[in-house]
Design an enzyme around this catalytic site. Sequence first.
Site, mmCIF file in Angstrom:
data_model
loop_
_atom_site.group_PDB
_atom_site.id
_atom_site.type_symbol
_atom_site.label_atom_id
_atom_site.label_comp_id
_atom_site.label_asym_id
_atom_site.label_seq_id
_atom_site.Cartn_x
_atom_site.Cartn_y
_atom_site.Cartn_z
ATOM 1 C CE LYS A 14 -2.129 -1.232 3.804
ATOM 2 N NZ LYS A 14 -1.407 -2.509 4.059
ATOM 3 N NE ARG A 89 -4.714 -1.972 9.924
ATOM 4 C CZ ARG A 89 -3.631 -1.404 9.382
ATOM 5 N NH1 ARG A 89 -3.684 -0.192 8.909
ATOM 6 N NH2 ARG A 89 -2.511 -2.074 9.322
ATOM 7 N NE ARG A 128 7.163 -2.414 6.424
ATOM 8 C CZ ARG A 128 5.825 -2.279 6.551
ATOM 9 N NH1 ARG A 128 5.099 -1.882 5.527
ATOM 10 N NH2 ARG A 128 5.251 -2.574 7.691
ATOM 11 N NE ARG A 161 5.785 -0.481 10.781
ATOM 12 C CZ ARG A 161 4.627 -0.585 10.145
ATOM 13 N NH1 ARG A 161 4.456 -0.003 8.976
ATOM 14 N NH2 ARG A 161 3.640 -1.282 10.672
ATOM 15 N NE ARG A 172 1.821 -5.266 11.403
ATOM 16 C CZ ARG A 172 2.948 -5.082 10.722
ATOM 17 N NH1 ARG A 172 4.086 -5.603 11.139
ATOM 18 N NH2 ARG A 172 2.940 -4.376 9.625
HETATM 19 P P1 ADP Z 1 2.096 -1.929 3.205
HETATM 20 O O1 ADP Z 1 2.069 -0.424 3.222
HETATM 21 O O2 ADP Z 1 0.926 -2.508 2.482
HETATM 22 O O3 ADP Z 1 2.257 -2.527 4.568
HETATM 23 P P2 ADP Z 1 4.712 -1.605 1.877
HETATM 24 O O4 ADP Z 1 4.418 -0.737 0.724
HETATM 25 O O5 ADP Z 1 5.398 -0.983 3.037
HETATM 26 O O6 ADP Z 1 3.370 -2.374 2.365
HETATM 27 O O7 ADP Z 1 5.568 -2.845 1.346
HETATM 28 C C1 ADP Z 1 6.020 -3.866 2.232
HETATM 29 C C2 ADP Z 1 7.417 -4.310 1.822
HETATM 30 O O8 ADP Z 1 7.358 -5.007 0.582
HETATM 31 C C3 ADP Z 1 8.420 -3.172 1.605
HETATM 32 O O9 ADP Z 1 9.676 -3.621 2.002
HETATM 33 C C4 ADP Z 1 8.380 -2.935 0.097
HETATM 34 O O10 ADP Z 1 9.617 -2.418 -0.377
HETATM 35 C C5 ADP Z 1 8.124 -4.335 -0.427
HETATM 36 N N1 ADP Z 1 7.294 -4.365 -1.650
HETATM 37 C C6 ADP Z 1 6.236 -3.561 -1.956
HETATM 38 N N2 ADP Z 1 5.682 -3.910 -3.130
HETATM 39 C C7 ADP Z 1 6.388 -4.985 -3.577
HETATM 40 C C8 ADP Z 1 6.299 -5.823 -4.758
HETATM 41 N N3 ADP Z 1 5.359 -5.608 -5.705
HETATM 42 N N4 ADP Z 1 7.188 -6.821 -4.875
HETATM 43 C C9 ADP Z 1 8.139 -7.045 -3.930
HETATM 44 N N5 ADP Z 1 8.281 -6.302 -2.813
HETATM 45 C C10 ADP Z 1 7.410 -5.278 -2.629
HETATM 46 P P1 ADP Z 2 0.892 -2.174 7.871
HETATM 47 O O1 ADP Z 2 0.142 -1.692 6.687
HETATM 48 O O2 ADP Z 2 2.329 -2.487 7.614
HETATM 49 O O3 ADP Z 2 0.178 -3.237 8.615
HETATM 50 P P2 ADP Z 2 0.355 0.296 9.313
HETATM 51 O O4 ADP Z 2 1.496 1.235 9.316
HETATM 52 O O5 ADP Z 2 -0.818 0.614 8.465
HETATM 53 O O6 ADP Z 2 0.952 -1.132 9.018
HETATM 54 O O7 ADP Z 2 -0.168 0.102 10.805
HETATM 55 C C1 ADP Z 2 0.700 -0.173 11.883
HETATM 56 C C2 ADP Z 2 -0.121 -0.345 13.166
HETATM 57 O O8 ADP Z 2 -0.813 0.879 13.457
HETATM 58 C C3 ADP Z 2 -1.224 -1.397 13.090
HETATM 59 O O9 ADP Z 2 -0.735 -2.690 13.396
HETATM 60 C C4 ADP Z 2 -2.191 -0.890 14.159
HETATM 61 O O10 ADP Z 2 -1.736 -1.166 15.468
HETATM 62 C C5 ADP Z 2 -2.112 0.630 13.960
HETATM 63 N N1 ADP Z 2 -3.096 1.096 12.967
HETATM 64 C C6 ADP Z 2 -2.834 1.674 11.764
HETATM 65 N N2 ADP Z 2 -3.967 1.976 11.117
HETATM 66 C C7 ADP Z 2 -4.989 1.582 11.918
HETATM 67 C C8 ADP Z 2 -6.412 1.599 11.802
HETATM 68 N N3 ADP Z 2 -7.015 2.089 10.714
HETATM 69 N N4 ADP Z 2 -7.147 1.101 12.840
HETATM 70 C C9 ADP Z 2 -6.549 0.622 13.948
HETATM 71 N N5 ADP Z 2 -5.217 0.553 14.102
HETATM 72 C C10 ADP Z 2 -4.425 1.019 13.114
#
Ligand code: ADP
Ligand code: ADP
Length: 218
Positions: A14, A89, A128, A161, A172
């Site tokens: 995302k 979410r 990541r 992180r 998660r």
């Molecule tokens: P999200 O915001 O959904 O949690 P991220 O954009 O932070 O996900 O991506 C999670 C990890 O995967 C990061 O280390 C990113 O560089 C990697 N990543 C994102 N998209 C891809 C893809 N299409 N193929 C391989 N790795 C990816």
């Molecule tokens: P990722 O996409 O990698 O799971 P985020 O950065 O979106 O992680 O979220 C990290 C943490 O922040 C989640 O595990 C949760 O604890 C909190 N969080 C983020 N967005 C929300 C949401 N919309 N509702 C509740 N908790 C959230």
Amino acid sequence: MMNVVLLGAPGAGKGTQAATLTKQLGVAHVASGDLFRRALSEQTELGLLAKSYMEKGELVPDEVTIDMVLERIRQPDCAAGVLFDGFPRTLSQAKALDERLAGEGKTIDKAIYIEVPEEALVKRLSGRWICRDCQTPYHEVSSPPKVPGRCDVCGGELYQRADDTEETVRERLKVFFSQTLPIIDYYENQGKLLRVDGDRDIDEVSSSISRLLQTERA
Ligand code: ADP
Ligand code: ADP
Ligand code: ZN
């Protein structure tokens, strides 16, 4: 003017896709996780409250989360539209967002669901690295920075992180499948859902998303 929701499990890409997509759409990027992490680093009351949930990989309670995001979208940069990342979410978050937008004569136009198999998600999150300053995500294998440890965009320091450990990631993912999956149906029933195969190169995923949005807008 477009309001778009990016849906996907933790690690689906995302944040990665949001970087290009916000530029294309000319909208603000609102990432609830980034807002919580900023509050945490500034040690605000909100940050301290969120901390215990984030550490365990649980969701921060709806009420605080909804207040935080609805407050954020009052800012002038959100007037031209928003790309929501990590929010909503839960069903109550989705409904609260719809109510607020409806009150302003606005709506969510599209919800993009980036689908990635569970094992790939765990690999992505364990490699990541994130920029401390601009939050750009990198991956030590699939998208490394040009200079090790430094952000390509702003030169900021990269860090891992605390919640990207395998144990917290598993939690998660559980939370995603139990609490967030229902909102996929919610947007599907409204005819707003676009599904994208996220298990491909970053650029291929980006072009699929652009193509889908263009087709829908035409
Ligand atoms: P999200 O915001 O959904 O949690 P991220 O954009 O932070 O996900 O991506 C999670 C990890 O995967 C990061 O280390 C990113 O560089 C990697 N990543 C994102 N998209 C891809 C893809 N299409 N193929 C391989 N790795 C990816
Ligand atoms: P990722 O996409 O990698 O799971 P985020 O950065 O979106 O992680 O979220 C990290 C943490 O922040 C989640 O595990 C949760 O604890 C909190 N969080 C983020 N967005 C929300 C949401 N919309 N509702 C509740 N908790 C959230
Ligand atoms: Zn940066």
